[in-house]
Design a protein around this motif. Structure first.
Motif, PDB file in Angstrom:
ATOM      1  N   ILE A 141      24.685  70.421  71.033  1.00  9.60           N
ATOM      2  CA  ILE A 141      25.237  71.546  71.575  1.00  9.60           C
ATOM      3  C   ILE A 141      24.334  72.647  72.064  1.00  9.60           C
ATOM      4  O   ILE A 141      24.529  73.380  73.075  1.00  9.60           O
ATOM      5  CB  ILE A 141      26.484  72.013  70.802  1.00  9.60           C
ATOM      6  N   ASN A 142      23.476  72.656  71.027  1.00  8.06           N
ATOM      7  CA  ASN A 142      22.275  73.702  71.418  1.00  8.06           C
ATOM      8  C   ASN A 142      21.500  73.466  72.618  1.00  8.06           C
ATOM      9  O   ASN A 142      21.379  74.317  73.640  1.00  8.06           O
ATOM     10  CB  ASN A 142      21.481  74.030  70.294  1.00  8.06           C
ATOM     11  N   GLY A 143      21.243  72.043  72.659  1.00  4.82           N
ATOM     12  CA  GLY A 143      20.494  71.510  73.872  1.00  4.82           C
ATOM     13  C   GLY A 143      21.507  71.574  75.297  1.00  4.82           C
ATOM     14  O   GLY A 143      20.952  71.905  76.132  1.00  4.82           O
ATOM     15  N   LEU A 144      22.786  71.458  75.058  1.00  4.53           N
ATOM     16  CA  LEU A 144      23.624  71.249  76.231  1.00  4.53           C
ATOM     17  C   LEU A 144      23.696  72.793  76.592  1.00  4.53           C
ATOM     18  O   LEU A 144      23.585  73.247  77.870  1.00  4.53           O
ATOM     19  CB  LEU A 144      25.152  70.940  75.839  1.00  4.53           C
ATOM     20  N   ASN A 145      23.555  74.073  75.608  1.00  2.00           N
ATOM     21  CA  ASN A 145      23.627  75.569  76.091  1.00  2.00           C
ATOM     22  C   ASN A 145      22.207  75.570  77.026  1.00  2.00           C
ATOM     23  O   ASN A 145      22.131  76.229  77.907  1.00  2.00           O
ATOM     24  CB  ASN A 145      23.514  76.165  74.936  1.00  2.00           C
ATOM     25  N   PHE A 146      21.087  75.227  76.547  1.00  3.42           N
ATOM     26  CA  PHE A 146      19.895  75.427  77.222  1.00  3.42           C
ATOM     27  C   PHE A 146      20.017  74.481  78.684  1.00  3.42           C
ATOM     28  O   PHE A 146      19.198  74.927  79.518  1.00  3.42           O
ATOM     29  CB  PHE A 146      18.784  75.135  76.424  1.00  3.42           C
TER      30      PHE A 146
END
Length: 411
Positions: A141-146
């Motif tokens: 999810i942190n990757g998806l945010n970026f």
């Protein structure tokens, strides 16, 4: 005990994120247009520094306290109200441009007021990830945010540059208002869990909550070293962030289209880095990976400074590489923090953390312009890149930053 994230809360977070994506796109277009207007209107690196300082300082000054509010208040209401207040500021800016009554100082004041609202909203939004996303999905999810930030960063500048060829600034800024309003729809639909604060869910004082956040940061091994390192890195990166439009316009004789091209290319790098982090479960040694890639970033910083005049493809390629690293660095860092900080402390710890990480950034913003006037933009960029690599080496060699992943949250 904290409520544990579930598939239902996860789906609600994804719906919320879709609205935030739309809102970020409108804000990105508006930011590009406003920064380009300041660049052309003032032809001054100093005014770019002042405008950036005004936008960012309220965030740094207020987030230690607004993070406590994020833990204590209704997050849905807090996010919704601050969204609407930011839309109101955008409406005022639109009106002033439409009446041809805008001035650089009026714009700076309005940007600062909007920064106050963002200081209340950002901690509330950041608490939703550990609150609504299962721990095994945090890295993705942190990757998806970026990834979404990269998409916005790619589309936004290109859209803004195209719109500047067709419409007036006040017409373009309506997009910011419209996307703010669109983002409220998912926010109304979703349910955000309420985390009890205090012992047995009882009420605690604002002061007690604030002190608890500071105590965790003090006692977690390597946390203070990490924050000090981040603070120095952010400080040294500020000249590139603040003065890049000036660098392209007056050092390389570029226009809005060249600036948009380079920014879009850099955001493709961020998009791909975010995509990578959204499909893998993260790296086993997260902090080591992040620190190694920071060296790559500072090498790229130096190469940008040394770029021959008018080599926009070269600059874009280097920016692509630097921005590819950023999601990996930030996702690794954020995932470690989300795993070690108890959920009931996350809002206040995250806010104090953001403030300490960014504490030197306003100073970096405000002195970037005068330093550029004194030393030259190229020399300033080159000096910051060398100092960044030097301080990174000191941190890895002489602090406990490499042990931070040994800390475990007690929820």
């Amino acid at each position: 005990m904290d409520l544990q994230p579930s598939q239902t809360t996860f789906k609600h977070y994804l719906l919320f994120l879709s609205g935030q994506f739309v809102s970020m796109l409108g804000s990105n277009v508006a930011q590009f247009v406003i920064v380009w207007w300041v660049t052309l209107e003032t032809k001054s690196a100093v005014y770019l520094s002042i405008a950036s300082f005004a936008a960012f300082t309220p965030f740094v000054a207020l987030t230690p306290f607004t993070g406590v509010f994020a833990d204590r208040w209704n997050r849905k209401i807090l996010i919704g109200v601050t969204d609407l207040l930011q839309a109101l500021i955008a409406l005022i800016i639109i009106t002033l441009f439409w009446l041809n009554a805008i001035s650089i100082w009026t714009l700076i004041v309005l940007i600062a007021i909007r920064g106050v609202f963002q200081a209340f909203q950002a901690p509330a939004v950041s608490t939703l990830i550990p609150l609504m996303v299962p721990s095994d999905k945090l890295s993705r999810i942190n990757g998806l945010n970026f990834l979404l930030s990269g998409v916005v960063g790619f589309i936004g500048p290109v859209t803004a540059a195209m719109m500047l060829e067709i419409w007036a600034i006040h017409e373009i800024l309506w997009l910011d208002v419209a996307t703010f309003l669109i983002a409220t729809v998912p926010l109304i639909i979703i349910k955000i869990p309420i985390v009890k604060t205090g012992i047995d869910g009882g009420k605690t004082s604002f002061t007690r909550d604030f002190i608890d956040g500071l105590a965790f940061i003090k006692n977690a091994r390597g946390f203070i070293a990490l924050l000090m390192t981040a603070m120095m890195i952010n400080f040294l990166a500020m000249p590139l962030d603040v003065l890049f439009p000036y660098y392209i316009k007056f050092i390389h004789q570029g226009g809005a289209s060249e600036l948009a091209f380079i920014m879009a290319t850099s955001q493709v790098g961020m998009l791909l880095g975010g995509l990578l982090m959204s499909v893998i479960r993260g790296f086993r040694r997260k902090m080591f990976t992040a620190m190694c890639l920071l060296y790559v970033f500072f090498v790229a910083y130096a190469l940008i400074a040394l770029s021959p005049k008018g080599f926009f493809w070269f600059i874009a390629s280097v920016m692509f590489a630097a921005h590819f690293c950023l999601p990996i660095i930030n996702v690794s860092f954020m995932t470690v923090v989300q795993m070690i900080v108890p959920k009931h402390l996350y809002g206040r710890v995250n806010s104090v953390m953001m403030t300490l990480c960014n504490l030197a950034s306003p100073l970096g913003m405000i002195i970037s312009g005068p330093l550029a006037e004194f030393t030259g933009v190229v020399n300033l960029f080159l000096g910051c890149s060398v100092l960044g690599a030097f301080f990174l080496t000191l941190s890895l060699t002489f602090t406990d930053i490499r042990y931070i992943e040994e800390t475990r949250a007690v929820n």
